[in-house]
Scaffold this active site. Structure first.
Site, mmCIF file in Angstrom:
data_model
loop_
_atom_site.group_PDB
_atom_site.id
_atom_site.type_symbol
_atom_site.label_atom_id
_atom_site.label_comp_id
_atom_site.label_asym_id
_atom_site.label_seq_id
_atom_site.Cartn_x
_atom_site.Cartn_y
_atom_site.Cartn_z
ATOM 1 N N GLY A 100 -59.031 40.819 85.092
ATOM 2 C CA GLY A 100 -58.943 40.343 83.712
ATOM 3 C C GLY A 100 -58.388 41.365 82.744
ATOM 4 N N ARG A 103 -58.182 45.931 78.789
ATOM 5 C CA ARG A 103 -57.865 46.643 77.546
ATOM 6 C C ARG A 103 -56.706 45.974 76.804
ATOM 7 N NH1 ARG A 103 -54.870 52.401 78.898
ATOM 8 N NH2 ARG A 103 -53.820 51.787 80.802
ATOM 9 N N LYS A 122 -52.649 46.091 73.147
ATOM 10 C CA LYS A 122 -53.141 46.880 74.277
ATOM 11 C C LYS A 122 -53.816 48.132 73.723
ATOM 12 C CE LYS A 122 -51.807 48.875 78.721
ATOM 13 N NZ LYS A 122 -50.720 49.044 79.694
ATOM 14 N N ASP A 134 -63.386 51.669 78.519
ATOM 15 C CA ASP A 134 -63.645 51.522 77.081
ATOM 16 C C ASP A 134 -62.679 50.566 76.388
ATOM 17 O OD1 ASP A 134 -61.296 52.998 76.976
ATOM 18 O OD2 ASP A 134 -62.281 54.859 76.354
ATOM 19 N N GLY A 135 -61.691 50.059 77.127
ATOM 20 C CA GLY A 135 -60.745 49.113 76.538
ATOM 21 C C GLY A 135 -59.747 49.729 75.579
ATOM 22 N N ASP A 269 -52.053 41.416 90.139
ATOM 23 C CA ASP A 269 -52.425 41.199 88.737
ATOM 24 C C ASP A 269 -51.393 41.810 87.789
ATOM 25 O OD1 ASP A 269 -53.731 43.589 89.973
ATOM 26 O OD2 ASP A 269 -54.185 44.074 87.888
ATOM 27 N N ASN A 270 -50.409 42.514 88.344
ATOM 28 C CA ASN A 270 -49.325 43.075 87.532
ATOM 29 C C ASN A 270 -47.998 42.347 87.762
ATOM 30 O OD1 ASN A 270 -51.087 45.006 86.561
ATOM 31 N ND2 ASN A 270 -50.482 46.563 88.036
ATOM 32 N N ASP A 279 -46.841 45.373 82.419
ATOM 33 C CA ASP A 279 -47.797 46.465 82.637
ATOM 34 C C ASP A 279 -47.113 47.779 83.012
ATOM 35 O OD1 ASP A 279 -49.898 44.882 81.968
ATOM 36 O OD2 ASP A 279 -50.400 44.315 84.007
#
Length: 520
Positions: A100, A103, A122, A134-135, A269-270, A279
């Site tokens: 998911g 960040r 982002k 920490d995003g 996921d990329n 990404d």
């Protein structure tokens, strides 16, 4: 500041019913609502004029307080509901389960001139998918993403774009070398833009959980909004959808190989469902031509995502997507036929691409051997890929014996090249000269065509690192200089000639200039 908001994603797809921002497994939902984190002292560093225009915004808009607040996460646009997407993925060949947007926070969708733009911050804080992170994002990685997104677009490579680069004013703790010595760095936020940020992993997560209802809902949504020319949902439409995703992925990777770009983290996921480069983490452009090079420190041992393996990884990822879509199609031979076509088409398209790099407009049965011989000889000594192909356009077929001197500036250690290697080069140039005699265009026409596919300027890691080093000291001028340079990568731009140069020796093993970590 007025944007034409048109949020289809949140209106048409199932949302996570839990509203608290806690780390969790999110079931039967395509996204979770989340609010960006307010920052201490935001400062806008750079805005893309082209992307402003694409969104229907003006230069004056970009200097407004509203623009600063919205695109640093400090204010939510009226009638919008920011969210983070749920997806899974294979990371380095292993199923990682739910991943998911850890960040990234999607702000909204904007329509302008009949084109849809999803806007995403982002580095703007935690989401339910942040796991132990920490995003947030730091300035160095944000500069790299901002510059590379736009550089790739102007190279003609399918890509997500970037609207803005800003400082958050916060300090962010990062262990850049993963060696147990974290340090505080400047926090930053990039606003990314794309028609959609949907990835292979968005579909895989539902297939893995056997949630075929949500899978179908998402696939149907994707076709309706991004592949509407394929028609209404049906087995044949799903197959046509997979076929087009396969073709777009192939096209994207052919472009990567053409310009010497190595993504570094081709996890599923990329991988964009639209065939966009997405990404920008530990990416890099080839310095020395090397099929075995990867820019990713995490990939150093197995080199899964090395330059020469990117086409294979594209196919592997597509196979995983086929497995995810199978419950809607249930036709193994039809899916396999599309995957087999990828292999056949890639060989043909790769040959076509390499012909264009060599200025060969006609087709000859000897071309494949000529190209393979070139790739072999390029590996004999460290030869800068970008400079080599750019200089090759100056070669005169009537003076084959001068070939080596024409491209000599591309060699990293010319004084150490043996006579045996020079002989190999001489033999190749003789073959190349003979082949060029079959062409009907003039030398000047060939040079023009070659210079249209072989860039003079690319965002080498050392260049980005110089901009990062300056930015760490509060000097942001080099960000703009590189931004302007990379808008015309195929033009001569004599005022920027200093950037048409091999990687300096000081950058060979410097952090940020040779290999990078996934946090880069």
């Amino acid at each position: 500041m007025k944007l034409n908001i048109n949020d289809n994603f949140t209106k048409e797809l199932p949302a996570d019913p839990i509203l608290e921002n806690s780390r969790r497994q999110v079931e039967k939902a395509c996204f979770s609502y989340v609010t960006p984190k307010k920052t201490a002292q935001p400062e806008m560093l750079h805005v893309s004029p082209e992307m402003l225009a694409n969104l229907g915004l003006s230069k004056e808009d970009s200097k407004s307080e509203a623009f600063l607040k919205v695109f640093t996460g400090n204010e939510v646009l009226l009638n919008t509901t920011p969210y983070a997407m749920c997806y899974g993925g294979y990371q380095f060949g292993n199923w990682a389960g739910q991943l998911g947007d850890g960040r990234a926070i999607n702000l909204c969708e904007v329509i302008y001139n009949n084109k849809n733009w999803a806007l995403q911050l982002k580095g703007s804080g935690e989401t339910p998918y942040s796991r132990t992170a920490d995003g947030l994002a730091v300035l160095r990685s944000s500069i790299r993403e901002y510059l590379c997104s736009e550089a790739m677009f102007h190279l003609g490579v399918p890509t997500t774009r970037a609207l803005s680069l800003a400082l958050s004013g916060d300090q962010v703790l990062r262990d850049v070398l993963y060696n147990g010595n974290p340090e505080y760095e400047k926090g930053a936020i990039v606003c990314r833009a794309a028609e959609s940020f949907l990835r292979f992993g968005n579909y895989q997560i539902f297939a893995a959980r056997q949630d075929h209802k949500t899978l179908k809902t998402l696939v149907d949504y994707t076709i309706k909004h991004h592949f509407s020319h394929l028609g209404n949902p049906s087995k044949d439409t799903y197959l046509a959808f997979f076929n087009e995703v396969t073709q777009r992925t192939l096209d994207m990777i052919i472009h990567w190989q053409r310009v010497g770009f190595v993504h570094g983290v081709m996890n599923t996921d990329n991988m964009s469902i639209l065939g966009l480069t997405i990404d920008y983490g530990p990416y890099g452009w080839l310095e020395g031509f090397d099929f075995g090079w990867t820019p990713n420190t995490t990939d150093r041992q197995h080199k899964r995502y090395r330059f020469g393996n990117q086409p294979n990884m594209g196919l592997w990822n597509l196979l995983q997507l086929a497995n995810a879509l199978y419950p809607l199609i249930e036709d193994v031979p039809a899916l396999e036929a599309i995957l087999n076509t990828y292999q056949t088409n890639f060989e043909a398209e790769s040959l076509k691409m390499m012909r264009s790099k060599l200025g060969l407009l006609e087709e000859s049965d000897s071309d494949l051997a000529l190209i393979q011989d070139l790739e072999d000889v390029l590996h004999l000594t460290e030869t800068d890929m970008t400079i080599f192909f750019r200089l090759l356009a100056n070669f005169n077929a009537e003076k084959a014996d001068e070939g080596f001197s024409v491209i000599s500036e591309a060699f990293y250690t010319p004084d150490t090249i043996s006579e045996a290697i020079k002989t190999r080069w001489s033999q190749w140039f003789q073959s190349y000269a003979e082949r060029l005699k079959l062409e009907s265009v003039s030398s000047s026409e060939r040079k023009e065509k070659m210079n249209g596919v072989n860039p003079k300027y690319v965002l080498r890691n050392y260049m980005a690192q110089l901009a990062i080093d300056d930015a760490d000291k509060g000097d942001y001028k080099l960000i703009d200089e590189l931004f302007q340079l990379l808008k015309q990568p195929y033009a001569e731009q004599p005022e920027y000639e200093k950037w048409f140069a091999k990687r300096p020796e000081w950058a060979r093993n410097k952090v940020g200039c040779s290999m990078l970590s996934c946090s880069s």
